[in-house]
Design a protein around this motif. Structure first.
Motif, mmCIF file in Angstrom:
data_model
loop_
_atom_site.group_PDB
_atom_site.id
_atom_site.type_symbol
_atom_site.label_atom_id
_atom_site.label_comp_id
_atom_site.label_asym_id
_atom_site.label_seq_id
_atom_site.Cartn_x
_atom_site.Cartn_y
_atom_site.Cartn_z
ATOM 1 N N THR A 9 91.616 13.282 -54.731
ATOM 2 C CA THR A 9 92.023 14.671 -54.561
ATOM 3 C C THR A 9 92.161 15.015 -53.090
ATOM 4 O O THR A 9 93.118 15.660 -52.670
ATOM 5 C CB THR A 9 90.996 15.618 -55.234
ATOM 6 O OG1 THR A 9 90.936 15.308 -56.619
ATOM 7 C CG2 THR A 9 91.420 17.062 -55.070
ATOM 8 N N GLN A 83 101.642 21.252 -58.667
ATOM 9 C CA GLN A 83 100.510 22.156 -58.824
ATOM 10 C C GLN A 83 100.524 23.236 -57.745
ATOM 11 O O GLN A 83 101.456 23.315 -56.939
ATOM 12 C CB GLN A 83 99.208 21.376 -58.818
ATOM 13 C CG GLN A 83 99.028 20.429 -57.658
ATOM 14 C CD GLN A 83 97.829 19.524 -57.834
ATOM 15 O OE1 GLN A 83 96.727 19.966 -58.124
ATOM 16 N NE2 GLN A 83 98.029 18.229 -57.656
ATOM 17 N N GLU A 107 101.705 25.887 -67.723
ATOM 18 C CA GLU A 107 100.689 26.889 -67.997
ATOM 19 C C GLU A 107 101.116 28.162 -67.291
ATOM 20 O O GLU A 107 102.134 28.174 -66.592
ATOM 21 C CB GLU A 107 99.314 26.413 -67.506
ATOM 22 C CG GLU A 107 99.267 26.040 -66.032
ATOM 23 C CD GLU A 107 97.951 25.373 -65.638
ATOM 24 O OE1 GLU A 107 97.366 24.662 -66.480
ATOM 25 O OE2 GLU A 107 97.516 25.564 -64.491
ATOM 26 N N PHE A 167 95.958 14.288 -64.566
ATOM 27 C CA PHE A 167 95.456 15.593 -64.989
ATOM 28 C C PHE A 167 94.009 15.792 -64.527
ATOM 29 O O PHE A 167 93.613 16.902 -64.145
ATOM 30 C CB PHE A 167 95.545 15.749 -66.503
ATOM 31 C CG PHE A 167 96.922 16.096 -67.002
ATOM 32 C CD1 PHE A 167 97.587 17.216 -66.522
ATOM 33 C CD2 PHE A 167 97.550 15.324 -67.956
ATOM 34 C CE1 PHE A 167 98.862 17.548 -66.963
ATOM 35 C CE2 PHE A 167 98.827 15.645 -68.416
ATOM 36 C CZ PHE A 167 99.482 16.760 -67.920
ATOM 37 N N TYR A 171 92.958 18.973 -62.239
ATOM 38 C CA TYR A 171 91.910 19.919 -62.636
ATOM 39 C C TYR A 171 90.561 19.618 -61.982
ATOM 40 O O TYR A 171 89.585 20.333 -62.212
ATOM 41 C CB TYR A 171 91.762 19.937 -64.160
ATOM 42 C CG TYR A 171 92.999 20.465 -64.860
ATOM 43 C CD1 TYR A 171 93.452 21.762 -64.641
ATOM 44 C CD2 TYR A 171 93.746 19.657 -65.710
ATOM 45 C CE1 TYR A 171 94.589 22.246 -65.266
ATOM 46 C CE2 TYR A 171 94.891 20.134 -66.342
ATOM 47 C CZ TYR A 171 95.308 21.433 -66.108
ATOM 48 O OH TYR A 171 96.446 21.906 -66.722
ATOM 49 N N SER A 173 88.354 17.410 -62.475
ATOM 50 C CA SER A 173 87.276 17.230 -63.443
ATOM 51 C C SER A 173 87.682 16.184 -64.472
ATOM 52 O O SER A 173 88.859 16.106 -64.840
ATOM 53 C CB SER A 173 86.976 18.558 -64.154
ATOM 54 O OG SER A 173 86.045 18.359 -65.205
ATOM 55 N N TYR A 176 88.845 18.357 -69.309
ATOM 56 C CA TYR A 176 89.873 19.376 -69.157
ATOM 57 C C TYR A 176 90.642 19.555 -70.462
ATOM 58 O O TYR A 176 90.494 18.762 -71.409
ATOM 59 C CB TYR A 176 90.851 18.992 -68.047
ATOM 60 C CG TYR A 176 91.494 17.631 -68.206
ATOM 61 C CD1 TYR A 176 92.641 17.456 -68.972
ATOM 62 C CD2 TYR A 176 90.944 16.491 -67.599
ATOM 63 C CE1 TYR A 176 93.220 16.206 -69.129
ATOM 64 C CE2 TYR A 176 91.525 15.244 -67.748
ATOM 65 C CZ TYR A 176 92.658 15.101 -68.516
ATOM 66 O OH TYR A 176 93.228 13.868 -68.672
ATOM 67 N N THR A 177 91.437 20.599 -70.505
ATOM 68 C CA THR A 177 92.299 20.861 -71.650
ATOM 69 C C THR A 177 93.733 20.552 -71.259
ATOM 70 O O THR A 177 94.246 21.104 -70.285
ATOM 71 C CB THR A 177 92.198 22.334 -72.104
ATOM 72 O OG1 THR A 177 90.852 22.620 -72.477
ATOM 73 C CG2 THR A 177 93.115 22.590 -73.297
#
Length: 231
Positions: A9, A83, A107, A167, A171, A173, A176-177
């Motif tokens: 990241t 993003q 999203e 993903f 996110y 993490s 995540y969804t």
């Protein structure tokens, strides 16, 4: 957060975060930019810009996630994911009078439409901003080259592993969804919906993931990363 996600990241942030470019603008230029931008909100699934539209503005994502699609030989392919704090298709916008891609919100997303004429004036008058922008665009191009090359060499296991790890980095993490369903995942990867469903099920049975509908929990990041390399 696992070291894998933290390191990746930070590396991507250094090269791909366009906010650092905008910070090179002078205070007067920032004020001009604010005066010549329009902020719009898009719901998940909405088209932000359609291929063929005239390039009057640069698109800057302030919040959310965007999918870029291109058409080659009448076939739609996903070029990449954009993003927050990133420009949409920046490396194409100065080359053509019309957008050569379609951008879709994955999203709920907020986008600033910045007049391209104003942006070009900043490039001509502010050397530090121009150099930062060139480095930023080079980082984007390098990432796209590597992504397309990697995916073209992968089977479904490897390709899906790469996307799931992408993903996780987006996110920040391992839990995540997913912003898309199985059909959209298949379209992004260029595989069938059935292949994606079967591979997710296999990863779930092997204890690599815990999958519940769109909720993903990566249980074994090292194994998933190994599959993304060898798959």
């Amino acid at each position: 957060m696992p070291d894998f996600l933290r390191e990746k990241t930070q590396l991507e942030y250094d090269f791909l975060n366009a906010k650092e470019c905008l910070n090179m603008l002078t205070e007067d230029e920032k004020e001009i930019l604010v005066q010549h931008k329009t902020d719009l909100e898009f719901k998940a699934g909405e088209t932000i810009v359609k291929r063929g539209a005239v390039v009057n503005n640069l698109l800057y994502v302030t919040e959310g996630l965007v999918k870029l699609e291109v058409v080659n030989d009448h076939k739609v392919s996903t070029l990449g994911l954009v993003q927050s704090h990133s420009f949409v298709g920046l490396i194409c916008c100065f080359a053509f009078k019309n957008f050569d891609f379609t951008a879709v919100a994955l999203e709920n997303t907020k986008v600033s439409f910045i007049e391209i004429d104003v942006f070009e004036k900043f490039i001509k008058s502010n050397g530090e901003f121009s150099m930062a922008l060139i480095k930023h665009m080079s980082g984007i191009a390098n990432g796209l080259f590597h992504r397309m090359t990697r995916l073209s060499q992968k089977n479904i296991d490897g390709a899906l592993s790469i996307l799931l790890l992408d993903f996780a980095k987006i996110y920040i993490s391992p839990n995540y969804t997913l912003p898309v369903g199985r059909k959209e995942l298949a379209e992004i990867l260029g595989y069938s919906k059935e292949s994606v469903i079967n591979t997710l099920s296999k990863f779930n049975k092997e204890g690599i993931l815990n999958v519940v509908d769109r909720k993903i929990e990566i249980l074994n990041i090292k194994k998933l990363e190994q599959i993304s390399i060898l798959g």
